[in-house]
Design a protein around this motif. Sequence first.
Motif, PDB file in Angstrom:
ATOM      1  N   CYS A 107     -11.857   6.595   3.478  1.00  0.00           N
ATOM      2  CA  CYS A 107     -12.417   5.826   2.347  1.00  0.00           C
ATOM      3  C   CYS A 107     -11.781   4.449   2.348  1.00  0.00           C
ATOM      4  CB  CYS A 107     -11.950   6.438   1.066  1.00  0.00           C
ATOM      5  SG  CYS A 107     -13.069   7.916   0.467  1.00  0.00           S
ATOM      6  N   ALA A 108     -10.589   4.351   2.662  1.00  0.00           N
ATOM      7  CA  ALA A 108      -9.827   3.225   3.017  1.00  0.00           C
ATOM      8  C   ALA A 108     -10.559   2.319   4.017  1.00  0.00           C
ATOM      9  CB  ALA A 108      -8.347   3.339   3.352  1.00  0.00           C
ATOM     10  N   TRP A 110      -4.872   3.417  -2.371  1.00  0.00           N
ATOM     11  CA  TRP A 110      -5.136   2.538  -0.847  1.00  0.00           C
ATOM     12  C   TRP A 110      -6.192   1.522  -1.038  1.00  0.00           C
ATOM     13  CZ3 TRP A 110     -10.225   3.399  -0.865  1.00  0.00           C
ATOM     14  CH2 TRP A 110     -10.850   4.537  -1.345  1.00  0.00           C
ATOM     15  N   ASN A 111      -6.856   1.515  -2.148  1.00  0.00           N
ATOM     16  CA  ASN A 111      -7.970   0.458  -2.395  1.00  0.00           C
ATOM     17  C   ASN A 111      -6.953  -0.805  -3.073  1.00  0.00           C
ATOM     18  OD1 ASN A 111      -7.246   2.229  -4.708  1.00  0.00           O
ATOM     19  ND2 ASN A 111      -8.977   1.368  -5.581  1.00  0.00           N
ATOM     20  N   ILE A 157      -4.465  -1.552   6.090  1.00  0.00           N
ATOM     21  CA  ILE A 157      -4.920   0.000   5.669  1.00  0.00           C
ATOM     22  C   ILE A 157      -4.749   1.051   6.784  1.00  0.00           C
ATOM     23  CG2 ILE A 157      -7.049   0.897   5.256  1.00  0.00           C
ATOM     24  CD1 ILE A 157      -7.811  -1.633   3.634  1.00  0.00           C
ATOM     25  N   MET A 216      -2.238   4.036   5.796  1.00  0.00           N
ATOM     26  CA  MET A 216      -2.769   5.588   5.768  1.00  0.00           C
ATOM     27  C   MET A 216      -2.193   6.556   6.465  1.00  0.00           C
ATOM     28  SD  MET A 216      -4.297   5.153   2.881  1.00  0.00           S
ATOM     29  CE  MET A 216      -4.878   6.900   3.001  1.00  0.00           C
ATOM     30  N   PHE A 249     -13.299   0.773   2.606  1.00  0.00           N
ATOM     31  CA  PHE A 249     -12.985  -0.731   1.966  1.00  0.00           C
ATOM     32  C   PHE A 249     -12.471  -1.630   2.857  1.00  0.00           C
ATOM     33  CE2 PHE A 249     -13.529   2.006  -1.640  1.00  0.00           C
ATOM     34  CZ  PHE A 249     -12.990   1.285  -2.521  1.00  0.00           C
ATOM     35  N   ILE A 274       0.951  -1.076  -0.073  1.00  0.00           N
ATOM     36  CA  ILE A 274      -0.060  -0.110  -0.013  1.00  0.00           C
ATOM     37  C   ILE A 274       0.857   1.266  -0.019  1.00  0.00           C
ATOM     38  CG2 ILE A 274      -1.704   1.140   1.374  1.00  0.00           C
ATOM     39  CD1 ILE A 274      -2.558  -1.452   2.364  1.00  0.00           C
ATOM     40  N   ASN A 281      -7.057  -4.616  -1.328  1.00  0.00           N
ATOM     41  CA  ASN A 281      -8.433  -5.520  -1.630  1.00  0.00           C
ATOM     42  C   ASN A 281      -8.436  -6.342  -2.572  1.00  0.00           C
ATOM     43  OD1 ASN A 281      -8.876  -3.082   0.094  1.00  0.00           O
ATOM     44  ND2 ASN A 281     -10.793  -4.095   0.353  1.00  0.00           N
ATOM     45  N   SER A 310      -9.090  10.405   2.592  1.00  0.00           N
ATOM     46  CA  SER A 310      -8.640   9.083   1.865  1.00  0.00           C
ATOM     47  C   SER A 310      -8.324   7.755   2.779  1.00  0.00           C
ATOM     48  CB  SER A 310      -7.200   9.012   1.320  1.00  0.00           C
ATOM     49  OG  SER A 310      -6.830   9.964   0.497  1.00  0.00           O
ATOM     50  N   THR A 311      -8.171   8.150   4.278  1.00  0.00           N
ATOM     51  CA  THR A 311      -8.250   7.258   5.285  1.00  0.00           C
ATOM     52  C   THR A 311      -9.720   6.622   5.612  1.00  0.00           C
ATOM     53  OG1 THR A 311      -6.203   8.279   6.193  1.00  0.00           O
ATOM     54  CG2 THR A 311      -7.639   6.677   7.583  1.00  0.00           C
TER      55      THR A 311
END
Length: 497
Positions: free
Chosen positions: A71-72, A227-228, A248, A252, A75, A31, A231, A68-69
């Motif tokens: 969103c991560a 960051w995705n 993750i 992040m 996910f 990541i 997965n 972003s964190t």
Amino acid sequence: MAIADKAGTSGDAPRVQLRKQITLFHCVSIIVGIIIGSGIFVSPVGILQNVQSVGMSLLLWTVCGIFSTLCAICFAELGACIPESGGEYMYIKRAFGDFLSFICLWINLVIIQPVGTAASTLIFATYILRPVYPDCEPPKVAIRLIGVCVYAFLTAINVFNVKWATKVQAIITASKLSALIMVIVIGLIWIVQGNTINFQNPFANSDYSAGSVAIAFYSGFWAFGGWNYLNFLADEVIEPNRNLPSAILISMAIVTVVYLVANVAYFAVLTPQEMLLSSAVAVTFAEQTVRPVVWIMPILIAISVMGSMNGSMLSMSRLFFVGSRHNHLPEVISMISVRFSTPAPSLIVMCILTITMQNFEEIFYLIEMMGFGFATVLTTTLAALIHLRWKEPDLKRPIKLPVVLPILLFFISISILVLTVYQKPQQSGLAILIIACGIPLYLFGTWRSKPASIQNILVKITEFIQKLMYVAAEDDENSKTLNNDDVTKLLTENSPE
């Protein structure tokens, strides 16, 4: 039927399938290695040129990291409750079915992966050649040739051994963090020495308009992209329910802190005007602080970009592999190298698409379409998370976030999508056209009741590629096992006279 489907059993022979061999350390390396690419070294001016001040620039970097964190983490919830390789493709498929999941796959296949990676190969070649051509731009032919060579080299590593690829990623991640630590340490030394003029009245001349702030946010969000990707590798992660969310969160936190402190270091040495005039901030930074070894910085930038390419290749190949298993791409892409237990066909398809994209003169115009493509996929994935809460309320969720969080992020991502169309209408329009081209391909490609004549042609093509690449369909829990001797015998028996 593909060749592998005809094979019989062979005692307790190992299955032809991807192995769980990616540890938490490897997850973090992947990541961090993907996210920290050329952005923090080359063009952190994307935020500064819109908000116009040091204070607003640092504030936007922080906001982008937090967004972003979050969103991560969303996910991570999906990855923990659906621990299957394929990432958002699998989540969208489970929530909304085949069509939207295919569109997600198509966007990644023809827009996000090949365009972004092709650009990365060109950036790598440009900076690796910078010490050789210190006073002029490197020849375009040399740039393209080196770009092709480095991507082919990374493809070979990923085909031969997943552990090699993850070790390379760990080494490159350590290298790029070392470069950033050097920038940070030098910047902090300058601050201690009293070079703080850029931090006095930091919000002076800030542009607070919604449009400027929104575009600056978009630029920063792009810098955190990647960051995705872990997965996509969930099937190969050891203890994914624990290691996926942990990786993750750790990654992040590392990236956000490093990005923020690195920008503080840049501002300690460079004025905002100097940064805006720089095509590569880290190189300009080195010229003013460690001129005798300034040639090292372009090499470190190239290594950083190489790490992003390797991590992207490792992750995205699994997305296309999984899409093929679900009849959304040609069957051979879902096959595994018998010798190396890696998705070799998927990796080679990615290599071909990337090299093809290198030949487009408007490659950087196409890169701007990535914003639209990624915003589309992100919005649909967040919608899938929200929908699954209603559709499958009893689904085991090792991580369960307050539903208000994905709803909030969904509306923010919708706003980003609308903003992308408004700011980049030509690029967004072209992206919409390319996405629309996937609709007839979906209708034909997933047409299971094809005429026998067409089916026979597809089978022959698949078998030829199997023989050529020495690959076989992945075994599942209920399938027959297949070892190297079985496949060798089968390929020999089916080879032409």
